[in-house]
Scaffold this motif. Sequence first.
Motif, short mmCIF file in Angstrom:
data_model
loop_
_atom_site.label_atom_id
_atom_site.label_comp_id
_atom_site.label_asym_id
_atom_site.label_seq_id
_atom_site.Cartn_x
_atom_site.Cartn_y
_atom_site.Cartn_z
N HIS A 117 18.73 61.31 -1.65
CA HIS A 117 18.77 59.92 -1.20
C HIS A 117 20.15 59.34 -1.50
CE1 HIS A 117 17.65 59.74 -5.44
NE2 HIS A 117 18.14 58.50 -5.48
N THR A 118 20.38 58.10 -1.03
CA THR A 118 21.66 57.42 -1.28
C THR A 118 21.39 56.09 -1.98
OG1 THR A 118 21.60 56.31 0.87
CG2 THR A 118 22.77 58.43 0.76
N VAL A 119 22.40 55.66 -2.74
CA VAL A 119 22.33 54.35 -3.41
C VAL A 119 23.60 53.59 -3.09
CG1 VAL A 119 20.81 55.09 -5.28
CG2 VAL A 119 23.26 55.31 -5.55
N PRO A 120 23.51 52.28 -2.92
CA PRO A 120 24.73 51.49 -2.69
C PRO A 120 25.45 51.23 -4.01
CG PRO A 120 22.79 50.09 -2.50
CD PRO A 120 22.30 51.49 -2.74
N ILE A 149 30.65 61.56 0.21
CA ILE A 149 30.82 60.10 0.23
C ILE A 149 31.71 59.69 1.40
CG2 ILE A 149 31.80 58.11 -1.01
CD1 ILE A 149 30.97 59.50 -3.62
N LEU A 152 29.75 60.01 4.69
CA LEU A 152 28.71 58.99 4.87
C LEU A 152 29.30 57.61 5.18
CD1 LEU A 152 26.14 59.80 2.05
CD2 LEU A 152 25.79 59.95 4.50
N ASN A 153 30.47 57.30 4.62
CA ASN A 153 31.06 55.97 4.77
C ASN A 153 32.21 55.93 5.77
OD1 ASN A 153 29.52 54.39 2.69
ND2 ASN A 153 30.26 56.11 1.45
N THR A 166 31.39 48.05 -0.70
CA THR A 166 30.14 48.69 -1.04
C THR A 166 30.04 50.00 -0.28
OG1 THR A 166 29.09 46.53 -1.32
CG2 THR A 166 27.63 48.41 -1.06
N LEU A 167 29.79 51.07 -1.02
CA LEU A 167 29.70 52.42 -0.46
C LEU A 167 28.32 52.99 -0.66
CD1 LEU A 167 33.03 53.95 -1.84
CD2 LEU A 167 32.63 53.07 0.47
N GLN A 168 27.89 53.81 0.28
CA GLN A 168 26.64 54.54 0.13
C GLN A 168 26.97 55.86 -0.60
OE1 GLN A 168 23.47 53.67 0.86
NE2 GLN A 168 24.31 51.66 1.41
N PRO A 170 25.65 59.43 -2.16
CA PRO A 170 24.52 60.37 -2.17
C PRO A 170 24.18 60.79 -3.60
CG PRO A 170 26.50 61.51 -1.50
CD PRO A 170 26.87 60.06 -1.64
#
Length: 173
Positions: A117-120, A149, A152-153, A166-168, A170
């Motif tokens: 999963h990903t977290v901000p 990273i 994803l961004n 703010t980055l997502q 993994p």
Amino acid sequence: MSTAATGAAALVTDGATALAPTAPVRRWSPETAPDARPRRRPRIAGTTTERLPVRACSGDEIGRHDRRQAVAEAPLRLTRRGRMLLTALSVLVFGSAIVVLGLRITGVLEPGPNFTHTVPVQVAPGESLWSIAQETNPTQDPAIVVEKIADLNNLATAADVVPGQTLQIPIAR
């Protein structure tokens, strides 16, 4: 009990039969002895028994070469067993290289981290993608996490990170 057989007389002694040869046996006597002197070879005109003079030469004239040069020029000769061994060894080396490369390409040999999963995460001043990757995934290789990273961004380089962004991120299990 003794009988004559074709050209030979049979002798009986204690039940054993032996055949006598039909040719007469020649016995040695001084009258019949061959000439004891060795035969002499006939002389050829113009020959001599003196030794011939020895002439010095370098060896090239009679086909001798330097041993190191001869070894360098000699072609490699393999026996059938040697050719089979060389073939088997080369098949083993190239086959194992193909297997290792194939497994590495498919990812079976060294599987990357399995991100679940990903977290901000908000980027703080002085933070880099590397430090964020080390904080969020301490058991994983930071280089792989930084690459994920950036993918994803939609970041072209790691320098595209701005404080407050703010980055997502993994997270691997």
